[in-house]
Design a protein around this motif. Sequence first.
Motif, PDB file in Angstrom:
ATOM      1  N   VAL A  58       0.842  -1.203   0.000  1.00 49.32           N
ATOM      2  CA  VAL A  58       0.000   0.000   0.000  1.00 49.32           C
ATOM      3  C   VAL A  58       0.875   1.250   0.000  1.00 49.32           C
ATOM      4  CG1 VAL A  58      -1.698   1.333   1.328  1.00 49.32           C
ATOM      5  CG2 VAL A  58      -1.998  -1.137   1.045  1.00 49.32           C
ATOM      6  N   GLU A  59       1.938   1.258   0.807  1.00 45.67           N
ATOM      7  CA  GLU A  59       2.842   2.417   0.836  1.00 45.67           C
ATOM      8  C   GLU A  59       3.472   2.658  -0.538  1.00 45.67           C
ATOM      9  OE1 GLU A  59       3.875   4.857   3.155  1.00 45.67           O
ATOM     10  OE2 GLU A  59       2.014   4.176   4.056  1.00 45.67           O
ATOM     11  N   GLY A  60       3.931   1.587  -1.164  1.00 47.76           N
ATOM     12  CA  GLY A  60       4.515   1.724  -2.501  1.00 47.76           C
ATOM     13  C   GLY A  60       3.508   2.234  -3.512  1.00 47.76           C
ATOM     14  N   GLU A  74      -4.522   4.358 -10.357  1.00 47.11           N
ATOM     15  CA  GLU A  74      -4.329   3.014 -10.916  1.00 47.11           C
ATOM     16  C   GLU A  74      -3.367   2.153 -10.088  1.00 47.11           C
ATOM     17  OE1 GLU A  74      -3.210   0.677 -15.052  1.00 47.11           O
ATOM     18  OE2 GLU A  74      -3.032   2.870 -14.979  1.00 47.11           O
ATOM     19  N   PRO A  75      -2.220   2.688  -9.613  1.00 46.11           N
ATOM     20  CA  PRO A  75      -1.361   1.836  -8.781  1.00 46.11           C
ATOM     21  C   PRO A  75      -2.065   1.326  -7.525  1.00 46.11           C
ATOM     22  CG  PRO A  75      -0.109   3.716  -9.566  1.00 46.11           C
ATOM     23  CD  PRO A  75      -1.553   3.962  -9.927  1.00 46.11           C
ATOM     24  N   LEU A  76      -2.939   2.132  -6.930  1.00 47.20           N
ATOM     25  CA  LEU A  76      -3.706   1.672  -5.773  1.00 47.20           C
ATOM     26  C   LEU A  76      -4.677   0.566  -6.168  1.00 47.20           C
ATOM     27  CD1 LEU A  76      -4.346   5.089  -4.016  1.00 47.20           C
ATOM     28  CD2 LEU A  76      -3.146   3.146  -3.004  1.00 47.20           C
ATOM     29  N   SER A  77      -5.312   0.718  -7.320  1.00 50.38           N
ATOM     30  CA  SER A  77      -6.224  -0.332  -7.798  1.00 50.38           C
ATOM     31  C   SER A  77      -5.469  -1.624  -8.071  1.00 50.38           C
ATOM     32  CB  SER A  77      -6.932   0.123  -9.081  1.00 50.38           C
ATOM     33  OG  SER A  77      -7.717   1.261  -8.838  1.00 50.38           O
ATOM     34  N   CYS A  78      -4.283  -1.507  -8.667  1.00 47.56           N
ATOM     35  CA  CYS A  78      -3.464  -2.690  -8.935  1.00 47.56           C
ATOM     36  C   CYS A  78      -3.041  -3.358  -7.627  1.00 47.56           C
ATOM     37  CB  CYS A  78      -2.227  -2.315  -9.752  1.00 47.56           C
ATOM     38  SG  CYS A  78      -2.601  -1.810 -11.441  1.00 47.56           S
ATOM     39  N   ALA A  79      -2.688  -2.543  -6.643  1.00 42.61           N
ATOM     40  CA  ALA A  79      -2.303  -3.093  -5.335  1.00 42.61           C
ATOM     41  C   ALA A  79      -3.479  -3.832  -4.711  1.00 42.61           C
ATOM     42  CB  ALA A  79      -1.821  -1.981  -4.413  1.00 42.61           C
ATOM     43  N   ALA A  80      -4.672  -3.264  -4.823  1.00 42.00           N
ATOM     44  CA  ALA A  80      -5.858  -3.919  -4.259  1.00 42.00           C
ATOM     45  C   ALA A  80      -6.078  -5.285  -4.902  1.00 42.00           C
ATOM     46  CB  ALA A  80      -7.089  -3.034  -4.447  1.00 42.00           C
ATOM     47  N   LEU A 107      -3.273  -7.683  -3.743  1.00 40.99           N
ATOM     48  CA  LEU A 107      -3.451  -8.054  -2.340  1.00 40.99           C
ATOM     49  C   LEU A 107      -4.636  -9.000  -2.159  1.00 40.99           C
ATOM     50  CD1 LEU A 107      -2.601  -4.655  -0.655  1.00 40.99           C
ATOM     51  CD2 LEU A 107      -1.306  -6.794  -0.466  1.00 40.99           C
ATOM     52  N   ALA A 108      -5.665  -8.848  -2.988  1.00 39.52           N
ATOM     53  CA  ALA A 108      -6.797  -9.780  -2.912  1.00 39.52           C
ATOM     54  C   ALA A 108      -6.325 -11.196  -3.230  1.00 39.52           C
ATOM     55  CB  ALA A 108      -7.900  -9.349  -3.874  1.00 39.52           C
ATOM     56  N   VAL A 109      -5.445 -11.332  -4.233  1.00 35.92           N
ATOM     57  CA  VAL A 109      -4.895 -12.649  -4.578  1.00 35.92           C
ATOM     58  C   VAL A 109      -4.048 -13.181  -3.425  1.00 35.92           C
ATOM     59  CG1 VAL A 109      -3.339 -13.887  -6.136  1.00 35.92           C
ATOM     60  CG2 VAL A 109      -4.958 -12.201  -7.059  1.00 35.92           C
ATOM     61  N   LEU A 110      -3.172 -12.319  -2.889  1.00 39.24           N
ATOM     62  CA  LEU A 110      -2.311 -12.724  -1.774  1.00 39.24           C
ATOM     63  C   LEU A 110      -3.135 -13.177  -0.570  1.00 39.24           C
ATOM     64  CD1 LEU A 110       0.518 -12.809  -0.353  1.00 39.24           C
ATOM     65  CD2 LEU A 110       0.080 -10.433   0.309  1.00 39.24           C
ATOM     66  N   LEU A 111      -4.127 -12.392  -0.217  1.00 35.81           N
ATOM     67  CA  LEU A 111      -4.944 -12.713   0.955  1.00 35.81           C
ATOM     68  C   LEU A 111      -5.811 -13.956   0.717  1.00 35.81           C
ATOM     69  CD1 LEU A 111      -5.919  -9.088   1.965  1.00 35.81           C
ATOM     70  CD2 LEU A 111      -4.350 -10.605   3.184  1.00 35.81           C
ATOM     71  N   ASN A 112      -6.306 -14.118  -0.499  1.00 35.89           N
ATOM     72  CA  ASN A 112      -7.117 -15.288  -0.831  1.00 35.89           C
ATOM     73  C   ASN A 112      -6.261 -16.558  -0.804  1.00 35.89           C
ATOM     74  OD1 ASN A 112      -9.681 -16.409  -1.573  1.00 35.89           O
ATOM     75  ND2 ASN A 112      -8.816 -16.771  -3.586  1.00 35.89           N
ATOM     76  N   ASP A 113      -5.045 -16.479  -1.392  1.00 35.52           N
ATOM     77  CA  ASP A 113      -4.144 -17.628  -1.385  1.00 35.52           C
ATOM     78  C   ASP A 113      -3.795 -18.020   0.047  1.00 35.52           C
ATOM     79  OD1 ASP A 113      -4.183 -17.721  -4.113  1.00 35.52           O
ATOM     80  OD2 ASP A 113      -2.191 -16.872  -4.403  1.00 35.52           O
ATOM     81  N   GLY A 114      -3.541 -17.016   0.876  1.00 34.19           N
ATOM     82  CA  GLY A 114      -3.209 -17.292   2.278  1.00 34.19           C
ATOM     83  C   GLY A 114      -4.375 -17.921   3.028  1.00 34.19           C
ATOM     84  N   ALA A 115      -5.580 -17.463   2.697  1.00 32.42           N
ATOM     85  CA  ALA A 115      -6.771 -18.022   3.348  1.00 32.42           C
ATOM     86  C   ALA A 115      -6.950 -19.481   2.979  1.00 32.42           C
ATOM     87  CB  ALA A 115      -8.009 -17.212   2.966  1.00 32.42           C
ATOM     88  N   GLU A 116      -6.695 -19.806   1.694  1.00 32.22           N
ATOM     89  CA  GLU A 116      -6.819 -21.194   1.247  1.00 32.22           C
ATOM     90  C   GLU A 116      -5.753 -22.068   1.890  1.00 32.22           C
ATOM     91  OE1 GLU A 116      -6.666 -20.910  -2.980  1.00 32.22           O
ATOM     92  OE2 GLU A 116      -8.700 -20.109  -3.132  1.00 32.22           O
ATOM     93  N   ALA A 117      -4.545 -21.508   2.043  1.00 38.78           N
ATOM     94  CA  ALA A 117      -3.444 -22.283   2.632  1.00 38.78           C
ATOM     95  C   ALA A 117      -3.693 -22.593   4.087  1.00 38.78           C
ATOM     96  CB  ALA A 117      -2.132 -21.519   2.463  1.00 38.78           C
ATOM     97  N   SER A 118      -4.361 -21.671   4.791  1.00 46.86           N
ATOM     98  CA  SER A 118      -4.581 -21.891   6.237  1.00 46.86           C
ATOM     99  C   SER A 118      -5.877 -22.651   6.522  1.00 46.86           C
ATOM    100  CB  SER A 118      -4.599 -20.553   6.983  1.00 46.86           C
ATOM    101  OG  SER A 118      -5.662 -19.739   6.536  1.00 46.86           O
TER     102      SER A 118
END
Length: 197
Positions: A162-164, A176-182, A185-196
Motif C-alpha cells: 500500500v505504501e509503494g 491506478e497503482p492503488l487499484s493494482c495493489a488492491a 493483495l486480494a490474490v495474496l490474501l485469498n491464497d493465504g486463506a486457502e493455505a490456512s
Amino acid sequence: MIETKGAQTSARLAEAMLDLVQRHGYSGTGLNTVLQHAGAPKGSLYFHFPQGKEELGEKAVELAARQFRSLVTDQALASASPIEVVRRVIDTLADLFTDSDFQLGCPVSVVTLEMGAQSERLREACANAFESWIAPVTDQLVAHGRPRPAARATATAVVSMVEGALILSRAQRSTEPLSCAAEALAVLLNDGAEASA
C-alpha cells in the motif's frame, strides 16, 4: 473531557505540521509556515515543543499513525474479511488522493525517506507508526485463522504494498497503482486463506 487552550494549540500545531508535511515534505515545511497554518502565536511553538521542529515532526507522525490505524480498525469492524478491509482502506486512500488533486502523500513515508538516516528520533517514530498499522492487520488475519507468524509476514507485505502504491499514485497522478495493489493483495490474501484452511 474538555481540552485546555494549551492542549488545543498543541493539537493545532501537530495537525498543521502533518498537513504541511503531506503536501511539501518535512524539509519543505518551515516552522513559521506551521505557525501561520495553525493560526498560533509565535511563542507557542517552543512553549509546546521546546525541542523544535524534530519534536513537532514526531508528534505529526504519531498523529498520522493514529489516523491510519483508526481507518484500518474501523474498516476491520465493518468488514467480514481481510480482503474487504484492504479494499475499503485502499478505496478511502484513493478518494483522499483524488480529493486533494494528488497533493497529499503519506507523511510517514515522506519523513522516513527524508529524515530516517539523519534523525533517530524521527526514524523511530516512523518505525512505530508502521508497526501500529501492521499490528491490526496481523490481528485481523489471525482472527480469520492464520497462524500469527504467517499473519505478520502477510500484514507487513500488505502495508509495504500500500505504501509503494501511494508513492506511485502520487508520482503518476493516478489511482491506478492503488487499484493494482488492491487486486494483487486480494490474490495474496485469498491464497493465504486457502493455505490456512
